[in-house]
Design an enzyme around this catalytic site. Structure first.
Site, PDB file in Angstrom:
ATOM      1  N   TYR B  14     -43.766 -23.651  22.682  1.00  0.00           N
ATOM      2  CA  TYR B  14     -42.515 -22.899  22.745  1.00  0.00           C
ATOM      3  C   TYR B  14     -41.845 -23.082  24.109  1.00  0.00           C
ATOM      4  CZ  TYR B  14     -39.437 -18.797  22.180  1.00  0.00           C
ATOM      5  OH  TYR B  14     -38.354 -17.961  22.093  1.00  0.00           O
ATOM      6  N   ASP B  38     -33.824 -10.359  19.544  1.00  0.00           N
ATOM      7  CA  ASP B  38     -33.765 -10.768  20.954  1.00  0.00           C
ATOM      8  C   ASP B  38     -32.432 -10.377  21.561  1.00  0.00           C
ATOM      9  OD1 ASP B  38     -33.872 -11.965  23.415  1.00  0.00           O
ATOM     10  OD2 ASP B  38     -34.113 -13.995  22.670  1.00  0.00           O
TER      11      ASP B  38
END
Lengths: 131, 131
Positions: B14, B38
């Site tokens: 990631y 997010d």
């Protein structure tokens, strides 16, 4: 939605109470029907009485708790990294990330503790002082 | 239940993909119907197509991503602290804690990012080297 200041205060109280062995203080931060999952994947502890019993035991295992980085406050949740230096061996510490969800009364409604076997390590010693 | 090694690998991929601007790589880590929040409290982004669009934009805002502490792997979840140095001002960074929930296929089923305005700060400069 909580303020950053409020979130920092909750974490500060939580760490202070852990360091002082004040399990009643910790339990008072939680709502009546709060839920604890520590670590993630283990049986859940539900309700303030069970939570007080949990921390009565837990504080016995704590030599010292140290915050390891910034507290993150977002919406009504808080995440923060810390380490628990173990009472049974102060050369060992567990690095944890806790998530608190806060209710409208400002109480912790749920706590989820992220740590695994890979997070139990020797406490790093400060480098020796040289002239 | 995932292994620690698997969790470390997901986080490593990631961060590498974020640093390389590889939004397709990032999207491929997610399940088909994965959900992103997010930061916590914002509208959810659902499904791999929307997630790829989200990261296509997000990587433009990234100067550099640095891990800030240990990855915590517990049951089928992962928590890790990191900072995003901003492309629009590399003197600023956001300190984030991400939570990944992993499905039986080893894909990220949900991502929740913990950060608030208080986590946007000047990047600390290394101390000057003295003789």
């Amino acid at each position: 939605m909580i303020t950053e200041q409020f979130g920092l205060g909750v974490v500060s109280s939580y760490i202070e109470f852990l360091n002082n062995g004040n399990f009643e203080g910790i339990a008072s931060l939680y709502s009546k029907n709060a839920i604890i999952e520590d670590p993630i994947g283990s049986d859940k502890i539900i309700g303030r009485t069970a939570i007080q019993d949990f921390y009565r035991q837990a504080v016995l295992g704590v030599h010292q708790v140290n915050q390891l980085g910034e507290v993150r406050v977002a919406s009504n949740e808080i995440a923060f990294p810390f380490e628990v230096v173990l009472a049974k061996d102060p050369n060992l510490a567990i690095s944890v990330i806790d998530i608190f969800k806060i209710n409208a009364e400002g109480e912790i409604d749920s706590m989820r503790a992220f740590w695994g076997p890979g997070n139990v390590k020797s406490v790093s010693k400060p480098a020796p002082i040289t002239a």
